[in-house]
Write a protein that holds these residues in place. Structure first.
Motif, PDB file in Angstrom:
ATOM      1  N   ASP A   1       0.826  -1.207   0.000  1.00  0.00           N
ATOM      2  CA  ASP A   1       0.000   0.000   0.000  1.00  0.00           C
ATOM      3  C   ASP A   1       0.861   1.258   0.000  1.00  0.00           C
ATOM      4  N   ILE A   2       1.902   1.255   0.815  1.00  0.00           N
ATOM      5  CA  ILE A   2       2.806   2.417   0.876  1.00  0.00           C
ATOM      6  C   ILE A   2       3.510   2.600  -0.462  1.00  0.00           C
ATOM      7  N   SER A   3       3.929   1.512  -1.074  1.00  0.00           N
ATOM      8  CA  SER A   3       4.587   1.594  -2.378  1.00  0.00           C
ATOM      9  C   SER A   3       3.662   2.238  -3.405  1.00  0.00           C
ATOM     10  N   HIS A   4       2.390   1.859  -3.366  1.00  0.00           N
ATOM     11  CA  HIS A   4       1.419   2.440  -4.293  1.00  0.00           C
ATOM     12  C   HIS A   4       1.239   3.930  -4.023  1.00  0.00           C
ATOM     13  N   GLU A   5       1.156   4.302  -2.758  1.00  0.00           N
ATOM     14  CA  GLU A   5       1.010   5.709  -2.390  1.00  0.00           C
ATOM     15  C   GLU A   5       2.190   6.544  -2.901  1.00  0.00           C
ATOM     16  N   LYS A   6       3.376   5.924  -2.938  1.00  0.00           N
ATOM     17  CA  LYS A   6       4.573   6.624  -3.383  1.00  0.00           C
ATOM     18  C   LYS A   6       4.755   6.569  -4.902  1.00  0.00           C
ATOM     19  N   GLY A   7       3.848   5.874  -5.577  1.00  0.00           N
ATOM     20  CA  GLY A   7       3.924   5.799  -7.035  1.00  0.00           C
ATOM     21  C   GLY A   7       4.959   4.834  -7.563  1.00  0.00           C
ATOM     22  N   LEU A   8       5.303   3.811  -6.775  1.00  0.00           N
ATOM     23  CA  LEU A   8       6.316   2.842  -7.174  1.00  0.00           C
ATOM     24  C   LEU A   8       5.679   1.490  -7.468  1.00  0.00           C
ATOM     25  N   LYS A   9       6.141   0.851  -8.524  1.00  0.00           N
ATOM     26  CA  LYS A   9       5.693  -0.489  -8.865  1.00  0.00           C
ATOM     27  C   LYS A   9       6.603  -1.513  -8.202  1.00  0.00           C
ATOM     28  N   VAL A  10       6.016  -2.639  -7.786  1.00  0.00           N
ATOM     29  CA  VAL A  10       6.740  -3.623  -6.988  1.00  0.00           C
ATOM     30  C   VAL A  10       6.856  -4.952  -7.722  1.00  0.00           C
ATOM     31  N   ASN A  11       8.048  -5.516  -7.681  1.00  0.00           N
ATOM     32  CA  ASN A  11       8.289  -6.887  -8.120  1.00  0.00           C
ATOM     33  C   ASN A  11       8.683  -7.717  -6.898  1.00  0.00           C
ATOM     34  N   ILE A  12       8.112  -8.889  -6.795  1.00  0.00           N
ATOM     35  CA  ILE A  12       8.417  -9.782  -5.675  1.00  0.00           C
ATOM     36  C   ILE A  12       8.960 -11.097  -6.211  1.00  0.00           C
ATOM     37  N   THR A  13      10.079 -11.535  -5.659  1.00  0.00           N
ATOM     38  CA  THR A  13      10.603 -12.867  -5.944  1.00  0.00           C
ATOM     39  C   THR A  13      10.379 -13.731  -4.711  1.00  0.00           C
ATOM     40  N   THR A  14       9.749 -14.873  -4.915  1.00  0.00           N
ATOM     41  CA  THR A  14       9.335 -15.718  -3.801  1.00  0.00           C
ATOM     42  C   THR A  14       9.586 -17.183  -4.115  1.00  0.00           C
ATOM     43  N   ASN A  15       9.742 -17.990  -3.071  1.00  0.00           N
ATOM     44  CA  ASN A  15       9.864 -19.436  -3.295  1.00  0.00           C
ATOM     45  C   ASN A  15       8.502 -20.094  -3.523  1.00  0.00           C
ATOM     46  N   GLY A  16       7.440 -19.351  -3.347  1.00  0.00           N
ATOM     47  CA  GLY A  16       6.112 -19.834  -3.707  1.00  0.00           C
ATOM     48  C   GLY A  16       5.383 -20.625  -2.640  1.00  0.00           C
ATOM     49  N   THR A  17       6.022 -20.894  -1.521  1.00  0.00           N
ATOM     50  CA  THR A  17       5.401 -21.740  -0.501  1.00  0.00           C
ATOM     51  C   THR A  17       4.324 -21.013   0.296  1.00  0.00           C
ATOM     52  N   LEU A  18       4.330 -19.685   0.264  1.00  0.00           N
ATOM     53  CA  LEU A  18       3.401 -18.913   1.102  1.00  0.00           C
ATOM     54  C   LEU A  18       2.380 -18.130   0.277  1.00  0.00           C
ATOM     55  N   LEU A  19       2.243 -18.458  -0.990  1.00  0.00           N
ATOM     56  CA  LEU A  19       1.340 -17.709  -1.857  1.00  0.00           C
ATOM     57  C   LEU A  19      -0.114 -17.827  -1.410  1.00  0.00           C
ATOM     58  N   GLN A  20      -0.561 -19.034  -1.151  1.00  0.00           N
ATOM     59  CA  GLN A  20      -1.955 -19.222  -0.764  1.00  0.00           C
ATOM     60  C   GLN A  20      -2.250 -18.562   0.576  1.00  0.00           C
ATOM     61  N   LYS A  21      -1.329 -18.676   1.498  1.00  0.00           N
ATOM     62  CA  LYS A  21      -1.511 -18.081   2.824  1.00  0.00           C
ATOM     63  C   LYS A  21      -1.633 -16.568   2.740  1.00  0.00           C
TER      64      LYS A  21
END
Length: 292
Positions: free
Chosen positions: A70-90
């Motif tokens: 949310d803060i990133s959006h307020e600041k006008g920045l786009k976000v990329n996330i790299t994840t191992n994928g184990t916590l996506l559903q959670k």
């Protein structure tokens, strides 16, 4: 003023896996605070449009990942996330409603990289289910990564252990070809709208214990990327996971001063001359890809 295509803001140094390809950090376990994150965005915003929420650590472990987005959006920045994928559903309720989230890179090679992994089919099914739901609700781009090829044995063991994963992906997207026939190491292949698959060779993180090269060559560090570790240490690239090339600390000095400081300038000027001034950079195999 410098502009970076990629800017890494590490939000935690903690990971829920222990993958063989990712050396464990020797740094203190830490999670970034909301006020510290906000301050860092204010300082780096003039230098980039895109932030990546990792260097080491699993970003989806951060309990306030939704607030950080949310803060990133307020600041006008786009976000990329790299994840191992184990916590996506959670965490999907914290991710799928966030307009700041531009791209998610899912490291599918984490499953085989982590010694304690169980139920590969369940893991891949969970990832693909998340991607399916996200494509229906958002415009997020997905990169499914298998960065585990061995340059000395690319046709046997690694390809065989990836086949189960690739087969599930082919079935999910009703592909009429085998992915191995299309994808080349280091190059992504589009397999559906906003979904890409990328296979590449496993790379070794730079380490001061490794052998030095000849000290000649080039790198994009501090040209198109830089980063800040969770403790505030400014680093020249995403592969300095221990902050060995400590350019300064954003908790003590403004980012603009740090990035224009003597050590940072020496690195950039050195690469301009095709000279590698930092010891860690002379022990970085990944840098060899940019030798020109």
């Amino acid at each position: 003023m410098k502009r970076f295509k990629k800017f890494y803001i590490e939000i935690t140094s903690v990971c829920n896996l222990a993958c063989t390809f990712c050396p464990p950090t020797q740094r203190q376990a830490n999670f970034i605070k909301i006020d510290a994150f906000t301050k860092r965005l204010d300082e780096v915003k003039p230098f980039t449009n895109f932030i990546y929420l990792h260097v080491k650590g699993e970003p989806l472990l951060h309990p306030k990942i939704d607030e950080l987005l949310d803060i990133s959006h307020e600041k006008g920045l786009k976000v990329n996330i790299t994840t191992n994928g184990t916590l996506l559903q959670k965490n999907k309720h914290k991710l799928l409603t966030k307009p700041a989230l531009r791209q998610m890179n899912i490291s599918l090679h984490s499953f085989d990289g982590h010694e304690g992994s169980e139920n590969k089919e369940g893991y891949i099914s969970s990832v693909l289910s998340f991607v399916r739901e996200a494509r229906e609700q958002t415009n997020i781009i997905f990169s499914l990564r298998l960065w585990n090829l061995d340059q000395d044995n690319v046709t046997n063991v690694e390809r065989e252990r990836n086949r189960e994963i690739l087969s599930m992906i082919e079935n999910e997207y009703d592909l009429d070809f085998k992915i191995e026939e299309k994808v080349e190491p280091g190059k992504g292949v589009k397999i559906a709208d906003r979904v890409y698959i990328n296979q590449d060779y496993e790379f070794k993180w730079p380490d001061l214990k490794e052998e030095e090269d000849d000290g000649k060559g080039f790198c994009h560090g501090l040209r198109n990327q830089a980063g800040i570790l969770v403790d505030g240490t400014v680093i020249p690239c995403c592969l300095d996971g221990e902050g060995i090339i400590n350019l300064g600390n954003i908790n003590q000095n403004p980012f603009e001063d740090i990035i224009n400081g003597e050590r940072a300038s020496n690195i950039v000027e050195g690469f301009s001359r095709r000279e590698v001034v930092e010891e860690l950079c002379r022990k970085c195999g990944y840098r060899q890809r940019f030798n020109m």
